[in-house]
Design an enzyme around this catalytic site. Structure first.
Site, PDB file in Angstrom:
ATOM      1  N   GLU A   1      -4.790  -9.735   1.408  1.00  0.00           N
ATOM      2  CA  GLU A   1      -5.345  -9.426   2.587  1.00  0.00           C
ATOM      3  C   GLU A   1      -7.211  -9.032   2.362  1.00  0.00           C
ATOM      4  O   GLU A   1      -7.689  -8.897   1.842  1.00  0.00           O
ATOM      5  CB  GLU A   1      -5.003  -8.443   3.590  1.00  0.00           C
ATOM      6  CG  GLU A   1      -3.541  -8.281   3.669  1.00  0.00           C
ATOM      7  CD  GLU A   1      -2.862  -6.841   4.651  1.00  0.00           C
ATOM      8  OE1 GLU A   1      -4.030  -6.581   5.223  1.00  0.00           O
ATOM      9  OE2 GLU A   1      -2.201  -6.676   4.783  1.00  0.00           O
TER      10      GLU A   1
ATOM     11  N   GLU B   1       0.384  -1.243   0.179  1.00  0.00           N
ATOM     12  CA  GLU B   1       0.305  -0.041  -0.013  1.00  0.00           C
ATOM     13  C   GLU B   1       0.845   1.246  -0.272  1.00  0.00           C
ATOM     14  O   GLU B   1       0.605   2.225   0.825  1.00  0.00           O
ATOM     15  CB  GLU B   1      -0.967   0.226   1.519  1.00  0.00           C
ATOM     16  CG  GLU B   1      -2.003  -1.102   1.399  1.00  0.00           C
ATOM     17  CD  GLU B   1      -2.994  -1.368   2.291  1.00  0.00           C
ATOM     18  OE1 GLU B   1      -2.980  -0.712   3.200  1.00  0.00           O
ATOM     19  OE2 GLU B   1      -3.302  -2.041   2.467  1.00  0.00           O
TER      20      GLU B   1
END
Length: 268
Positions: A187, A45
């Site tokens: 995730e 990210e």
């Protein structure tokens, strides 16, 4: 899957072929044999968490890929960079999805590497957070795989937010000319406490549905024949994690090691 944290990216990106091999050996392969590593997840990210690291992501990936090639592991171990749904400025309905114009200059080189190397796009997918941010438009049942009906989009039918989110990434990639890149969910999960609609029952409902879809090889409406590869988050609650309070409560077990619910990993 081994995460390579953002703070390691500048040194890897500027390293030589030999120094990158040395980094992999000392930081990864001296602890875990290569046969047990499937993916390197580089700079999770980074594009949305900290713009400082954004320019280092693809150069670091390129150096790591070269290092794996030099030791004969590039075919076994793939490299990607997990991205959240917020790299898209529009993702609902899926066919309208497009990458954020501010992030697209970083995404395009990443997608080029993934296509050229046969690596997947890793996504961190949290329908919980999408639901909380858009509860006026997205029913809770749709986020929990419990919707009574379906909605149509470009001839495809969707009955859950998980599938729609994955296909949004596919549409966004195709909009930029990148067809065929596989999507891996690096995730996903649902919190058990301290947030709207957070709770043990909802966490079990969501995670059980995700697991059953993965183990039964269920694809998405846009890619029905592509088996789902999913990594669940998390095994334990993280009582020292920063951020919103609910972010500490994604574990199947509490931080004290108490099982919060039973999650089955079989096809029944």
């Amino acid at each position: 899957m081994i995460d390579i944290p953002n703070e390691s990216l500048p040194s890897i990106a500027s390293g030589t072929a030999n120094s990158t091999v040395d980094w992999l050996i000392s930081n990864v392969f001296s602890h875990i044999p290569p046969s047990q590593v499937k993916y390197l997840a580089v700079g999770p990210e980074a594009f949305v968490r900290d713009a400082f690291y954004t320019p280092y992501v693809v150069p670091a990936i390129t150096n790591l890929h070269g290092a794996l090639q030099s030791v004969g592991l590039a075919g076994r171990i793939k490299i990607s960079s997990p991205q959240p749904i917020s790299v898209m400025s529009g993702f609902y309905p899926p066919s309208s999805a497009h990458f954020d114009p501010l992030i697209k200059p970083a995404m395009i080189p990443l997608l080029q590497f993934l296509r050229d190397s046969g690596s997947p796009l890793m996504v961190n997918l949290y329908p919980y957070e999408v639901y909380v941010s858009h509860s006026n438009r997205i029913p809770l049942e749709y986020a929990l795989f419990k919707a009574d009906g379906e909605f149509g989009d470009s001839g495809l039918m969707y009955d859950n937010l998980f599938d729609a989110s994955i296909d949004a990434f596919v549409h966004a990639m195709e909009r930029e000319g990148f067809q065929g890149i596989r999507v891996v969910v690096a995730e996903t999960g649902w919190p058990t406490a301290c947030g709207e609609a957070a709770g043990v029952d909802n966490a079990l409902t969501y995670n059980d549905n995700v697991v059953r879809r993965a183990v039964n090889g269920v694809g998405t409406p846009k890619r029905p024949k592509e088996e789902m590869e999913v990594y669940m988050f998390d095994l334990f609650d993280e009582n020292e994690r920063g951020g919103d309070e609910y972010q500490k409560h994604f574990g199947i077990f509490s931080s004290a090691g108490v099982k919060l619910y039973d999650l089955r990993f079989n096809s029944n």
